[in-house]
Motif scaffolding. Structure first.
Motif, short mmCIF file in Angstrom:
data_model
loop_
_atom_site.label_atom_id
_atom_site.label_comp_id
_atom_site.label_asym_id
_atom_site.label_seq_id
_atom_site.Cartn_x
_atom_site.Cartn_y
_atom_site.Cartn_z
N THR A 113 0.83 -1.20 0.00
CA THR A 113 0.00 0.00 0.00
C THR A 113 0.87 1.25 0.00
N TRP A 114 1.97 1.21 0.76
CA TRP A 114 2.88 2.37 0.82
C TRP A 114 3.55 2.57 -0.54
N VAL A 115 4.03 1.49 -1.14
CA VAL A 115 4.68 1.61 -2.44
C VAL A 115 3.71 2.14 -3.49
N GLU A 116 2.49 1.64 -3.47
CA GLU A 116 1.49 2.09 -4.42
C GLU A 116 1.20 3.58 -4.25
N ALA A 117 1.17 4.05 -3.01
CA ALA A 117 0.88 5.45 -2.75
C ALA A 117 2.01 6.36 -3.21
N HIS A 118 3.23 5.83 -3.27
CA HIS A 118 4.39 6.63 -3.66
C HIS A 118 4.99 6.14 -4.97
N ALA A 119 4.18 5.48 -5.78
CA ALA A 119 4.67 4.86 -7.01
C ALA A 119 5.33 5.87 -7.94
N ASP A 120 4.73 7.02 -8.11
CA ASP A 120 5.28 8.00 -9.06
C ASP A 120 6.64 8.51 -8.61
N GLU A 121 6.76 8.83 -7.31
CA GLU A 121 8.05 9.34 -6.80
C GLU A 121 9.14 8.29 -6.90
N LEU A 122 8.80 7.05 -6.57
CA LEU A 122 9.78 5.97 -6.61
C LEU A 122 10.21 5.68 -8.05
N GLN A 123 9.25 5.64 -8.96
CA GLN A 123 9.58 5.36 -10.35
C GLN A 123 10.43 6.48 -10.94
N GLU A 124 10.09 7.72 -10.60
CA GLU A 124 10.87 8.87 -11.10
C GLU A 124 12.30 8.81 -10.60
N ALA A 125 12.48 8.47 -9.32
CA ALA A 125 13.83 8.38 -8.76
C ALA A 125 14.62 7.26 -9.43
N ALA A 126 13.95 6.13 -9.68
CA ALA A 126 14.62 5.00 -10.32
C ALA A 126 15.01 5.33 -11.75
N THR A 127 14.11 5.94 -12.48
CA THR A 127 14.37 6.28 -13.88
C THR A 127 15.48 7.31 -13.99
N ALA A 128 15.51 8.27 -13.06
CA ALA A 128 16.57 9.26 -13.06
C ALA A 128 17.92 8.58 -12.81
N GLN A 129 17.90 7.52 -11.98
CA GLN A 129 19.13 6.79 -11.66
C GLN A 129 19.71 6.11 -12.90
N SER A 130 18.80 5.59 -13.74
CA SER A 130 19.27 4.86 -14.92
C SER A 130 19.76 5.80 -16.02
#
Length: 240
Positions: free
Chosen positions: A223-240
């Motif tokens: 539930t926490w990951v789903e709520a912050h999915a956009d921020e987490l995905q953005e951080a991951a994509t920026a990393q790559s």
């Protein structure tokens, strides 16, 4: 030689006898043994030493710290330790890519990477090997990458999760992360529902996990990951 039971196993009884570890083989033991033979020249997995008279597989003992229960040593979530986890995953993925064991998939995946299946240096600052390869199978790189982003990171706040993900992903190196967060969510649903289903079917190890409320813990994290999915995905994509 005396056998000493090793602590930390939820599913299998594991004992040490000298420099060997003895354990009941999993359902896919043939594939796992072939995989460990393939990885024999790499230090990141136990060596397969054969099968004893009782039918137990014999594996080389890897000495170090295994974070099998909380609280972990604080160094396990340090940048250096997380980076070393990502690097180890990349190494064995690259070793299996294009092999007969990977088949038509990208690589062979471990499918159960977590601190409890990781041997660290004694101080917990660097991952040196992965253990418990029972459910390894051909798959996509993103499957293991998503799993480590779930299992090794503190998914309680963005201030903790984002740096942890960045360290893991920096260790792994360049890869397509488009499906990272959806794959994390898929793993969490699969794990929680799987424990419940196997517990209901009578599996004693899964009943133990259910009694510890592990499925609901996983769902709360999901539930926490789903709520912050956009921020987490953005951080991951920026990393790559």
């Amino acid at each position: 030689m005396d056998e000493v039971e090793l602590r930390g196993g939820f599913v299998n009884v594991v004992v040490r006898q000298g420099d060997a570890v003895l354990r009941k083989p999993g359902e896919r033991a043939g594939f796992v043994h072939d995989l460990l033979r393939l990885l024999a020249g790499w230090g990141g997995a136990p060596r397969f030493l054969g099968v004893d008279a009782d039918g137990r597989e014999r594996l080389g003992f890897v000495d170090g710290y295994v974070a099998w229960e909380r609280p972990w040593k604080p160094t396990v979530t340090s940048t250096d330790a997380l980076h070393s986890v990502g690097r180890l995953v990349r190494e064995f993925h690259d070793l299996t890519a294009g092999t007969a064991l990977a088949g038509d998939q990208e690589v062979v995946c471990h499918n159960d990477l977590s601190p409890k299946n990781t041997v660290y240096t004694d101080d917990g600052t660097r991952a040196i090997a992965f253990i418990d390869w029972d459910i390894a199978a051909p798959g996509a790189r993103i499957h293991d990458i998503a799993f480590i982003c779930w299992q090794y990171a503190d998914l309680v706040s963005l201030d903790r999760a984002v740096p942890h993900w960045k360290a893991l992903l920096a260790g792994y190196g360049p890869v397509d992360l488009t499906a990272l967060v959806p794959t994390v969510l898929w793993w969490q649903s699969r794990a929680a529902d799987g424990i419940d289903a196997q517990a209901a079917a009578g599996d004693q190890a899964m009943r133990h996990l259910r009694d510890l409320d592990i499925p609901n813990d996983i769902r709360r994290t999901r539930t926490w990951v789903e709520a912050h999915a956009d921020e987490l995905q953005e951080a991951a994509t920026a990393q790559s």
